[in-house]
Write a protein that holds these residues in place. Structure first.
Motif, PDB file in Angstrom:
ATOM      1  N   GLU A  73       0.822  -1.203   0.000  1.00 31.70           N
ATOM      2  CA  GLU A  73       0.000   0.000   0.000  1.00 31.70           C
ATOM      3  C   GLU A  73       0.861   1.260   0.000  1.00 31.70           C
ATOM      4  OE1 GLU A  73      -3.115   0.294  -0.437  1.00 31.70           O
ATOM      5  OE2 GLU A  73      -3.835  -1.756  -0.198  1.00 31.70           O
ATOM      6  N   VAL A  74       1.911   1.238   0.783  1.00 31.92           N
ATOM      7  CA  VAL A  74       2.819   2.390   0.830  1.00 31.92           C
ATOM      8  C   VAL A  74       3.476   2.593  -0.530  1.00 31.92           C
ATOM      9  CG1 VAL A  74       4.941   3.289   1.871  1.00 31.92           C
ATOM     10  CG2 VAL A  74       3.229   2.149   3.307  1.00 31.92           C
ATOM     11  N   ALA A  75       3.922   1.500  -1.133  1.00 35.12           N
ATOM     12  CA  ALA A  75       4.548   1.577  -2.462  1.00 35.12           C
ATOM     13  C   ALA A  75       3.570   2.128  -3.495  1.00 35.12           C
ATOM     14  CB  ALA A  75       5.055   0.204  -2.885  1.00 35.12           C
ATOM     15  N   ALA A  76       2.308   1.702  -3.430  1.00 35.75           N
ATOM     16  CA  ALA A  76       1.301   2.144  -4.393  1.00 35.75           C
ATOM     17  C   ALA A  76       1.044   3.646  -4.280  1.00 35.75           C
ATOM     18  CB  ALA A  76       0.007   1.364  -4.188  1.00 35.75           C
ATOM     19  N   GLU A  77       0.935   4.141  -3.054  1.00 40.70           N
ATOM     20  CA  GLU A  77       0.706   5.578  -2.841  1.00 40.70           C
ATOM     21  C   GLU A  77       1.836   6.405  -3.449  1.00 40.70           C
ATOM     22  OE1 GLU A  77      -1.720   7.277  -1.543  1.00 40.70           O
ATOM     23  OE2 GLU A  77      -2.905   5.902  -0.301  1.00 40.70           O
ATOM     24  N   ILE A  78       3.055   6.000  -3.175  1.00 47.06           N
ATOM     25  CA  ILE A  78       4.218   6.750  -3.661  1.00 47.06           C
ATOM     26  C   ILE A  78       4.345   6.624  -5.173  1.00 47.06           C
ATOM     27  CG2 ILE A  78       6.734   6.952  -3.535  1.00 47.06           C
ATOM     28  CD1 ILE A  78       6.522   5.864  -0.655  1.00 47.06           C
ATOM     29  N   ALA A  79       4.172   5.418  -5.687  1.00 48.31           N
ATOM     30  CA  ALA A  79       4.327   5.183  -7.125  1.00 48.31           C
ATOM     31  C   ALA A  79       3.367   6.035  -7.940  1.00 48.31           C
ATOM     32  CB  ALA A  79       4.113   3.698  -7.427  1.00 48.31           C
ATOM     33  N   ARG A  80       2.095   6.051  -7.542  1.00 42.53           N
ATOM     34  CA  ARG A  80       1.097   6.839  -8.283  1.00 42.53           C
ATOM     35  C   ARG A  80       1.405   8.341  -8.175  1.00 42.53           C
ATOM     36  NH1 ARG A  80      -3.230   4.560  -6.876  1.00 42.53           N
ATOM     37  NH2 ARG A  80      -4.058   3.757  -8.851  1.00 42.53           N
ATOM     38  N   ALA A  81       1.703   8.806  -6.975  1.00 40.14           N
ATOM     39  CA  ALA A  81       1.955  10.237  -6.770  1.00 40.14           C
ATOM     40  C   ALA A  81       3.153  10.716  -7.589  1.00 40.14           C
ATOM     41  CB  ALA A  81       2.182  10.517  -5.286  1.00 40.14           C
ATOM     42  N   GLU A  82       4.225   9.934  -7.577  1.00 42.66           N
ATOM     43  CA  GLU A  82       5.424  10.335  -8.320  1.00 42.66           C
ATOM     44  C   GLU A  82       5.202  10.274  -9.824  1.00 42.66           C
ATOM     45  OE1 GLU A  82       8.731   8.024  -6.931  1.00 42.66           O
ATOM     46  OE2 GLU A  82       8.897   9.173  -5.056  1.00 42.66           O
ATOM     47  N   PHE A  83       4.429   9.286 -10.285  1.00 46.03           N
ATOM     48  CA  PHE A  83       4.160   9.159 -11.724  1.00 46.03           C
ATOM     49  C   PHE A  83       3.290  10.320 -12.203  1.00 46.03           C
ATOM     50  CE2 PHE A  83       2.084   7.676 -15.553  1.00 46.03           C
ATOM     51  CZ  PHE A  83       3.078   6.970 -16.210  1.00 46.03           C
ATOM     52  N   VAL A  84       2.255  10.653 -11.430  1.00 49.47           N
ATOM     53  CA  VAL A  84       1.363  11.751 -11.797  1.00 49.47           C
ATOM     54  C   VAL A  84       2.129  13.072 -11.860  1.00 49.47           C
ATOM     55  CG1 VAL A  84      -0.547  13.172 -10.925  1.00 49.47           C
ATOM     56  CG2 VAL A  84      -0.758  10.677 -10.961  1.00 49.47           C
ATOM     57  N   LYS A  85       3.008  13.288 -10.908  1.00 52.54           N
ATOM     58  CA  LYS A  85       3.808  14.521 -10.885  1.00 52.54           C
ATOM     59  C   LYS A  85       4.760  14.589 -12.071  1.00 52.54           C
ATOM     60  CE  LYS A  85       7.020  17.123  -7.963  1.00 52.54           C
ATOM     61  NZ  LYS A  85       7.745  17.140  -6.656  1.00 52.54           N
ATOM     62  N   LYS A  86       5.375  13.465 -12.397  1.00 51.75           N
ATOM     63  CA  LYS A  86       6.356  13.426 -13.484  1.00 51.75           C
ATOM     64  C   LYS A  86       5.711  13.568 -14.851  1.00 51.75           C
ATOM     65  CE  LYS A  86      10.074  10.510 -15.362  1.00 51.75           C
ATOM     66  NZ  LYS A  86      10.821   9.233 -15.191  1.00 51.75           N
ATOM     67  N   HIS A  87       4.532  12.977 -15.041  1.00 52.53           N
ATOM     68  CA  HIS A  87       3.912  12.934 -16.369  1.00 52.53           C
ATOM     69  C   HIS A  87       2.702  13.863 -16.499  1.00 52.53           C
ATOM     70  CE1 HIS A  87       6.378   9.483 -17.632  1.00 52.53           C
ATOM     71  NE2 HIS A  87       6.231   9.036 -16.401  1.00 52.53           N
ATOM     72  N   ALA A  88       2.401  14.608 -15.462  1.00 48.65           N
ATOM     73  CA  ALA A  88       1.300  15.588 -15.483  1.00 48.65           C
ATOM     74  C   ALA A  88      -0.009  14.961 -15.986  1.00 48.65           C
ATOM     75  CB  ALA A  88       1.683  16.785 -16.348  1.00 48.65           C
ATOM     76  N   CYS A  89      -0.355  13.822 -15.403  1.00 49.02           N
ATOM     77  CA  CYS A  89      -1.586  13.137 -15.790  1.00 49.02           C
ATOM     78  C   CYS A  89      -2.524  13.063 -14.581  1.00 49.02           C
ATOM     79  CB  CYS A  89      -1.293  11.737 -16.324  1.00 49.02           C
ATOM     80  SG  CYS A  89      -0.425  10.673 -15.150  1.00 49.02           S
ATOM     81  N   ALA A  90      -3.752  12.635 -14.813  1.00 44.25           N
ATOM     82  CA  ALA A  90      -4.727  12.513 -13.728  1.00 44.25           C
ATOM     83  C   ALA A  90      -4.509  11.198 -12.982  1.00 44.25           C
ATOM     84  CB  ALA A  90      -6.139  12.558 -14.299  1.00 44.25           C
ATOM     85  N   PRO A  91      -4.648  11.200 -11.662  1.00 45.95           N
ATOM     86  CA  PRO A  91      -4.442   9.966 -10.876  1.00 45.95           C
ATOM     87  C   PRO A  91      -5.309   8.806 -11.342  1.00 45.95           C
ATOM     88  CG  PRO A  91      -4.570  11.856  -9.426  1.00 45.95           C
ATOM     89  CD  PRO A  91      -4.932  12.348 -10.794  1.00 45.95           C
ATOM     90  N   GLU A  92      -6.558   9.096 -11.762  1.00 44.88           N
ATOM     91  CA  GLU A  92      -7.466   8.022 -12.173  1.00 44.88           C
ATOM     92  C   GLU A  92      -7.056   7.379 -13.504  1.00 44.88           C
ATOM     93  OE1 GLU A  92      -9.453  12.046 -13.041  1.00 44.88           O
ATOM     94  OE2 GLU A  92      -8.322  11.106 -11.405  1.00 44.88           O
ATOM     95  N   GLU A  93      -6.128   7.999 -14.220  1.00 50.48           N
ATOM     96  CA  GLU A  93      -5.631   7.410 -15.464  1.00 50.48           C
ATOM     97  C   GLU A  93      -4.562   6.347 -15.203  1.00 50.48           C
ATOM     98  OE1 GLU A  93      -5.619  10.500 -19.047  1.00 50.48           O
ATOM     99  OE2 GLU A  93      -4.506  11.288 -17.323  1.00 50.48           O
TER     100      GLU A  93
END
Length: 437
Positions: free
Chosen positions: A168-188
């Motif tokens: 769960e911790v890995a998932a939270e960080i992975a999504r947040a960092e990916f969204v920030k890096k690629h400027a996409c919506a979390p639900e994508e």
């Protein structure tokens, strides 16, 4: 019993079930019955440990999990490999090759759950410094063990560490960092755990200690292994797929890995769900109050022994051991040194909802009625042979007595009582025949 349906990854294929009692006798929560020649899984008692999957010779118990096709429902996909995945490949000493292989399967990014384990290790080590915590504290990492406590040992719930699982911790960080890096919506972004066990799929649908899981699905290590193994020798590591986990995070794949990562000497680690049950009984009876930390793993050897893995668990454990050593030589650091405090404060690490007891083993919600049923149960138990043979379709004579009291069985389903009754009837018929002569 509670009749509301829960989500379960462990399912029964009735077409393959032969009505044997292997699963019946190995279930740690007595969640299986055999009736009319087929097994039945009691929804409210099942903890999805996967023991029945492992033990069934007819492959009638299966795990309902996602496939690699399911990742396509998201525009962007992130893989969360459990460190157990590394133990499936005997001659690979660089996790980066496995991370690259996952990216080649259609994932846009990969985030190691071993790195999540590093972060949890740091948070847990700090937590353990609190002298007012109940002792021993119990690891929250294995969802099957937590659900076992909910069902059989509810008094121990306060002892469970209120820190989220590494997945769960890995998932939270992975999504947040990916969204920030690629400027996409979390639900994508779809985040998928590469799992060694069905309990992780269940906890995604029905989270423990949090309102909603940060993970979107789980794919078995078995399926991923089948895709990677034929092409592993040809993979050139992507420079961006460098492993960032410490040797301790990778070591979480095996039993005792968690305790070692927090440098807790006054700890006990136990693997195998039946062994865990016995030790939890000792803790419940206050016989291990001098212990600081208890690490329980439902699978023998730890997660490397999960029912959704390919490699022999002892071989996988040895592979992890060698990988831990090579990682320590390359990056001689601990989670406490390697994980910045900002990671602990920036992302949700602690549980945000209480873990509740599962009253699956209550005879009745009404205490007076429950007492009456218990008295009736004890009477029935005294009349049963006590062989715990399972031939009645219940795992023990006590469970059979409970089934009778709850209206799910009748006494003549015990073949020993039925034999005695038939013998008595035969003797009576002989006596009648003699009288008529």
């Amino acid at each position: 019993m509670n009749t509301s349906m829960r989500y379960h990854s462990v399912r029964l294929n009735k077409e393959l079930c032969k009505g044997c009692t292997n699963c019946l006798m190995h279930c740690p929560t007595e969640a299986i019955r055999v009736r009319k020649g087929r097994a039945h899984i009691l929804d409210e008692r099942c903890i999805d440990c996967g023991e029945c999957i492992r033990i069934c010779d007819y492959h009638a118990k299966v795990a309902d999990i996602d496939t690699l096709e399911d990742i396509k429902r998201f525009r962007y996909r992130i893989a969360l490999p459990a460190p157990t995945l590394y133990g499936q490949f005997r001659n690979i000493n660089d996790p980066g090759i496995i991370l690259t292989a996952l990216k080649n399967l259609g994932f846009d990014d990969v985030f190691e759950v071993a790195r999540g384990a590093d972060i949890v290790s740091k948070a847990l080590a700090e937590k353990m410094r609190d002298p007012d915590l109940p002792r021993p504290m119990i690891s929250s990492a294995c969802p099957a063990v937590v659900r076992l406590i909910q069902v059989r040992f509810p008094d121990l719930i306060p002892n469970i560490v209120n820190i989220r699982q590494p997945m769960e911790v890995a998932a939270e960080i992975a999504r947040a960092e990916f969204v920030k890096k690629h400027a996409c919506a979390p639900e994508e972004v779809g985040v998928f755990f590469i799992t060694p066990c069905p309990a992780k799929m269940t906890v995604i649908h029905t989270p423990l200690g949090q309102e909603k899981s940060a993970v979107d699905g789980a794919i078995s290590i078995m399926e991923v292994y089948g895709q990677i193994r034929p092409r592993i020798s040809k993979i050139q590591k992507d420079p961006e797929m460098e492993s960032t986990a410490t040797s301790f995070g990778i070591g979480w794949a095996t039993s005792s890995g968690e305790a070692k990562s927090i440098f807790q000497e006054n700890a006990l680690n136990v693997d195998g769900i039946q062994n865990v049950s016995r030790v939890l009984e000792e803790i419940e009876n206050n016989k291990l109050s001098d212990l600081a930390f208890f690490e329980g793993n439902a699978c023998v050897g730890g997660c490397v022994g999960g029912p959704l893995t390919f490699e022999n668990n002892y071989v996988a454990k040895n592979t992890i051991r060698k990988l831990v050593a090579s990682t320590m030589a390359r990056r001689p650091t601990t989670p406490q040194e390697d994980v910045p405090v900002s990671m602990i404060n920036k992302y949700p690490i602690r549980m945000d909802t209480p873990i509740e007891p599962n009253p699956a083993m209550k005879l009745d919600d009404n205490i007076a009625v429950a007492m009456e049923k218990m008295q009736r149960m004890n009477q029935i138990i005294e009349e049963l042979p006590g062989y715990d043979c399972g031939s009645c379709g219940s795992p023990t004579c006590r469970a059979f007595a409970e089934d009778i009291v709850l209206g799910f069985a009748n006494e003549m389903e015990c073949i020993h009582k039925l034999r005695d009754r038939l013998q008595s009837m035969a003797e009576q018929m002989v006596e009648v025949a003699q009288i008529r002569r």
